[in-house]
Enzyme design. Sequence first.
Site, PDB file in Angstrom:
ATOM      1  N   LYS A  21     -30.793  74.920  96.644  1.00  0.00           N
ATOM      2  CA  LYS A  21     -31.547  75.474  95.511  1.00  0.00           C
ATOM      3  C   LYS A  21     -31.241  76.967  95.360  1.00  0.00           C
ATOM      4  CE  LYS A  21     -35.008  71.854  95.767  1.00  0.00           C
ATOM      5  NZ  LYS A  21     -36.359  71.379  96.100  1.00  0.00           N
TER       6      LYS A  21
ATOM      7  N   GLN B 250     -41.440  73.338  99.208  1.00  0.00           N
ATOM      8  CA  GLN B 250     -40.631  72.192  99.604  1.00  0.00           C
ATOM      9  C   GLN B 250     -41.471  71.187 100.388  1.00  0.00           C
ATOM     10  OE1 GLN B 250     -37.513  71.741  98.513  1.00  0.00           O
ATOM     11  NE2 GLN B 250     -37.273  69.783  99.562  1.00  0.00           N
TER      12      GLN B 250
ATOM     13  N   ASP C 226     -41.514  72.336  89.648  1.00  0.00           N
ATOM     14  CA  ASP C 226     -41.288  70.979  90.176  1.00  0.00           C
ATOM     15  C   ASP C 226     -41.957  69.924  89.292  1.00  0.00           C
ATOM     16  OD1 ASP C 226     -39.679  70.681  92.441  1.00  0.00           O
ATOM     17  OD2 ASP C 226     -41.244  71.371  93.814  1.00  0.00           O
TER      18      ASP C 226
END
Length: 294
Positions: free
Chosen positions: A52, A96, A119
């Site tokens: 990422k 995460q 997200d």
Amino acid sequence: MTIIDGKATAATIKQEIAAEVAEMVANGMKRPHLAAILVGHDGGSETYVRNKVLACEACGFDSTLIRFEDDVTEEELLTCINGLNENEDIDGFIVQLPLPAHISEQKVIEAIDYRKDVDGFHPVNVGRMNIGLPCYLSATPKGIIELLRRYNIPTSGKHCVVLGRSNIVGKPMASLMMMKNFGDATVTVCHSRTANLKEICRNADILIAAIGRPEFVTAEMVKPGAAVIDVGTTRVPDTSRPKGFRLCGDVKFDEVAPLCSFISPVPGGVGPMTICMLMLNTLAAAKHEYYPAE
Ligand code: GUN
């Protein structure tokens, strides 16, 4: 049969994003800025977060990685999230997953300001997605929709079978495939308890496998001419590989591929698109595309 090249498609999209960012910066706007919180040292999470950060560099974004050890308290994590919510330089951020068992993932997700939830996991974004309002879409389903579009795979009026019912992939995928502005398809969701699973899969024009079981989908489960999208990314031990494992999809590629009109491989199919969609969501955040600036 066409093999869907997610790696090449993702590279093209990242170039498109980088060009747009260069123009934004030339016009005096700040670079999009993504922050990522990583807890612990899980190998898979380390790799995802590293990729990422690399994708941010490729797109011309700023990125900030915040690390905590496994023993971080829920309170410390929530304090960090509040700081990012209030930090005006951060356009969007992610935590995460998975998190250690002593931390509530749901509490953490709900602590994120939904306007920075790139997200698309916050209930506000999930709810808005389900009723067709502008919002951040969860990256994996968004990436699959993008692949279907870019490869001109017909979906309207087709029968789409989604294998798997997770909050991150199966459920949003089924929703998007059903919606008029996205898949416009007839959707069936199957899971580990589904009766007649093989027969239902064999009926699919588009089969999206996100069940997390290596090589679960075999030739007898696929209709000739179907488009098959493989979301599986299970690490299976492989001593011939330098890292001691290989990524294995949910589809038995060698026997299924010859039957398909389109098939996405693992690796190199859906995976590279997922991170790329996170970049698109971050760009949208920087532009206040879904939620106006106050
Ligand atoms: N863990 C596995 N996939 C994801 C993802 O898309 N986002 C976050 N935050 N964690 C994940």
